[in-house]
Design a protein around this motif. Sequence first.
Motif, PDB file in Angstrom:
ATOM      1  N   SER A 107      13.865  -3.491   8.497  1.00 33.48           N
ATOM      2  CA  SER A 107      13.470  -2.515   9.908  1.00 33.48           C
ATOM      3  C   SER A 107      12.811  -1.259   9.620  1.00 33.48           C
ATOM      4  N   GLY A 108      12.165  -1.880   8.645  1.00 32.31           N
ATOM      5  CA  GLY A 108      10.362  -0.697   9.103  1.00 32.31           C
ATOM      6  C   GLY A 108      10.769   0.337   8.370  1.00 32.31           C
ATOM      7  N   THR A 109      11.688   0.820   7.638  1.00 36.56           N
ATOM      8  CA  THR A 109      11.783   1.755   7.090  1.00 36.56           C
ATOM      9  C   THR A 109      11.354   2.186   5.561  1.00 36.56           C
ATOM     10  N   SER A 110      10.352   2.896   5.326  1.00 37.04           N
ATOM     11  CA  SER A 110       9.034   2.966   3.849  1.00 37.04           C
ATOM     12  C   SER A 110      10.381   3.907   2.942  1.00 37.04           C
ATOM     13  N   ILE A 111      10.453   3.643   2.087  1.00 42.25           N
ATOM     14  CA  ILE A 111      11.247   4.234   0.790  1.00 42.25           C
ATOM     15  C   ILE A 111      10.838   4.537  -0.607  1.00 42.25           C
ATOM     16  N   THR A 112      10.207   5.565  -1.007  1.00 46.74           N
ATOM     17  CA  THR A 112       9.939   5.985  -1.878  1.00 46.74           C
ATOM     18  C   THR A 112      10.380   6.741  -3.213  1.00 46.74           C
ATOM     19  N   LYS A 113      10.605   6.935  -4.112  1.00 50.62           N
ATOM     20  CA  LYS A 113      11.103   7.865  -5.100  1.00 50.62           C
ATOM     21  C   LYS A 113      10.538   8.015  -6.542  1.00 50.62           C
ATOM     22  N   ASP A 114       9.742   9.348  -6.632  1.00 48.40           N
ATOM     23  CA  ASP A 114       9.797   9.064  -8.109  1.00 48.40           C
ATOM     24  C   ASP A 114       7.526   8.715  -7.523  1.00 48.40           C
ATOM     25  N   VAL A 115       7.131   8.106  -6.710  1.00 46.55           N
ATOM     26  CA  VAL A 115       5.743   7.962  -6.073  1.00 46.55           C
ATOM     27  C   VAL A 115       5.323   9.333  -5.687  1.00 46.55           C
ATOM     28  N   ASN A 116       3.326   9.276  -6.574  1.00 48.24           N
ATOM     29  CA  ASN A 116       3.102  10.566  -5.942  1.00 48.24           C
ATOM     30  C   ASN A 116       1.595   9.665  -5.170  1.00 48.24           C
ATOM     31  N   PHE A 117       1.277   8.723  -5.068  1.00 50.26           N
ATOM     32  CA  PHE A 117      -0.176   8.322  -4.927  1.00 50.26           C
ATOM     33  C   PHE A 117       0.922   6.894  -4.376  1.00 50.26           C
ATOM     34  N   ALA A 118       0.227   6.102  -3.161  1.00 47.02           N
ATOM     35  CA  ALA A 118       0.203   4.910  -3.076  1.00 47.02           C
ATOM     36  C   ALA A 118      -0.677   4.724  -1.573  1.00 47.02           C
ATOM     37  N   VAL A 119      -1.373   3.463  -1.847  1.00 48.98           N
ATOM     38  CA  VAL A 119      -2.669   2.879  -1.164  1.00 48.98           C
ATOM     39  C   VAL A 119      -2.293   1.229  -1.160  1.00 48.98           C
ATOM     40  N   VAL A 120      -2.457   1.030  -0.048  1.00 51.32           N
ATOM     41  CA  VAL A 120      -2.757  -0.601   0.015  1.00 51.32           C
ATOM     42  C   VAL A 120      -4.168  -0.491   0.940  1.00 51.32           C
ATOM     43  N   VAL A 121      -4.922  -1.064  -0.348  1.00 53.80           N
ATOM     44  CA  VAL A 121      -5.917  -2.011   0.525  1.00 53.80           C
ATOM     45  C   VAL A 121      -6.819  -3.351   0.298  1.00 53.80           C
ATOM     46  N   LYS A 122      -7.944  -3.793   0.813  1.00 54.71           N
ATOM     47  CA  LYS A 122      -7.937  -5.134   0.967  1.00 54.71           C
ATOM     48  C   LYS A 122      -8.571  -6.032  -0.935  1.00 54.71           C
ATOM     49  N   SER A 123      -8.920  -5.185  -1.491  1.00 51.28           N
ATOM     50  CA  SER A 123      -8.339  -6.091  -2.910  1.00 51.28           C
ATOM     51  C   SER A 123      -8.955  -5.120  -4.023  1.00 51.28           C
ATOM     52  N   ALA A 124      -8.902  -5.846  -5.271  1.00 51.34           N
ATOM     53  CA  ALA A 124      -9.516  -4.925  -6.567  1.00 51.34           C
ATOM     54  C   ALA A 124     -10.692  -3.924  -6.341  1.00 51.34           C
ATOM     55  N   LYS A 125     -11.106  -4.587  -5.493  1.00 58.23           N
ATOM     56  CA  LYS A 125     -12.849  -4.999  -5.506  1.00 58.23           C
ATOM     57  C   LYS A 125     -12.900  -3.488  -5.237  1.00 58.23           C
ATOM     58  N   GLU A 126     -12.960  -3.480  -3.669  1.00 60.48           N
ATOM     59  CA  GLU A 126     -12.558  -1.943  -3.248  1.00 60.48           C
ATOM     60  C   GLU A 126     -12.110  -0.879  -3.591  1.00 60.48           C
ATOM     61  N   ALA A 127     -10.759  -0.933  -4.541  1.00 59.68           N
ATOM     62  CA  ALA A 127     -10.854   0.194  -5.333  1.00 59.68           C
ATOM     63  C   ALA A 127     -10.708   0.299  -6.242  1.00 59.68           C
ATOM     64  N   ALA A 128     -11.816  -0.676  -7.319  1.00 58.30           N
ATOM     65  CA  ALA A 128     -12.728  -0.008  -7.664  1.00 58.30           C
ATOM     66  C   ALA A 128     -13.656   1.402  -7.707  1.00 58.30           C
ATOM     67  N   SER A 129     -14.086   0.200  -6.264  1.00 52.23           N
ATOM     68  CA  SER A 129     -15.718   1.187  -6.093  1.00 52.23           C
ATOM     69  C   SER A 129     -15.544   2.244  -4.694  1.00 52.23           C
ATOM     70  N   GLY A 130     -13.668   2.938  -4.828  1.00 49.23           N
ATOM     71  CA  GLY A 130     -13.410   4.012  -4.614  1.00 49.23           C
ATOM     72  C   GLY A 130     -13.095   4.279  -3.354  1.00 49.23           C
ATOM     73  N   HIS A 131     -12.481   2.860  -2.553  1.00 52.36           N
ATOM     74  CA  HIS A 131     -12.292   2.957  -1.081  1.00 52.36           C
ATOM     75  C   HIS A 131     -10.663   3.540  -1.111  1.00 52.36           C
ATOM     76  N   TYR A 132     -10.686   3.625  -0.035  1.00 57.48           N
ATOM     77  CA  TYR A 132      -8.899   4.691   0.243  1.00 57.48           C
ATOM     78  C   TYR A 132      -8.327   3.407   0.944  1.00 57.48           C
ATOM     79  N   GLU A 133      -9.452   3.340   1.889  1.00 61.29           N
ATOM     80  CA  GLU A 133      -8.391   3.013   3.892  1.00 61.29           C
ATOM     81  C   GLU A 133      -9.197   1.443   3.334  1.00 61.29           C
ATOM     82  N   GLY A 134      -8.467   0.520   3.722  1.00 61.82           N
ATOM     83  CA  GLY A 134      -8.580  -1.218   3.650  1.00 61.82           C
ATOM     84  C   GLY A 134      -9.396  -1.497   5.269  1.00 61.82           C
TER      85      GLY A 134
END
Length: 72
Positions: free
Chosen positions: A45-72
């Motif tokens: 239904s679109g609900t986001s649920i977090t518990k004991d997570v202090n950082f999470a972000v979706v990027v397009k690829s592992a390469k982007e994450a390794a390059s320091g990209h925050y937003e994909g």
Amino acid sequence: MSAVVVISITGEEGLWVADLSAGTVTPLDPPAGSKLKEVADLRKSGTSITKDVNFAVVVKSAKEAASGHYEG
């Protein structure tokens, strides 16, 4: 401190278990009638649920994450 995370991503089906110690990610089918199944169903239904997570972000690829990209 636990090193296992249950995750899902908007627009993707299903849940995943990431075992950070083992370096693995595997699909998870929560048992019917379990609290995890109830909570997982809320995301439909679109609900986001977090518990004991202090950082999470979706990027397009592992390469982007390794390059320091925050937003994909």
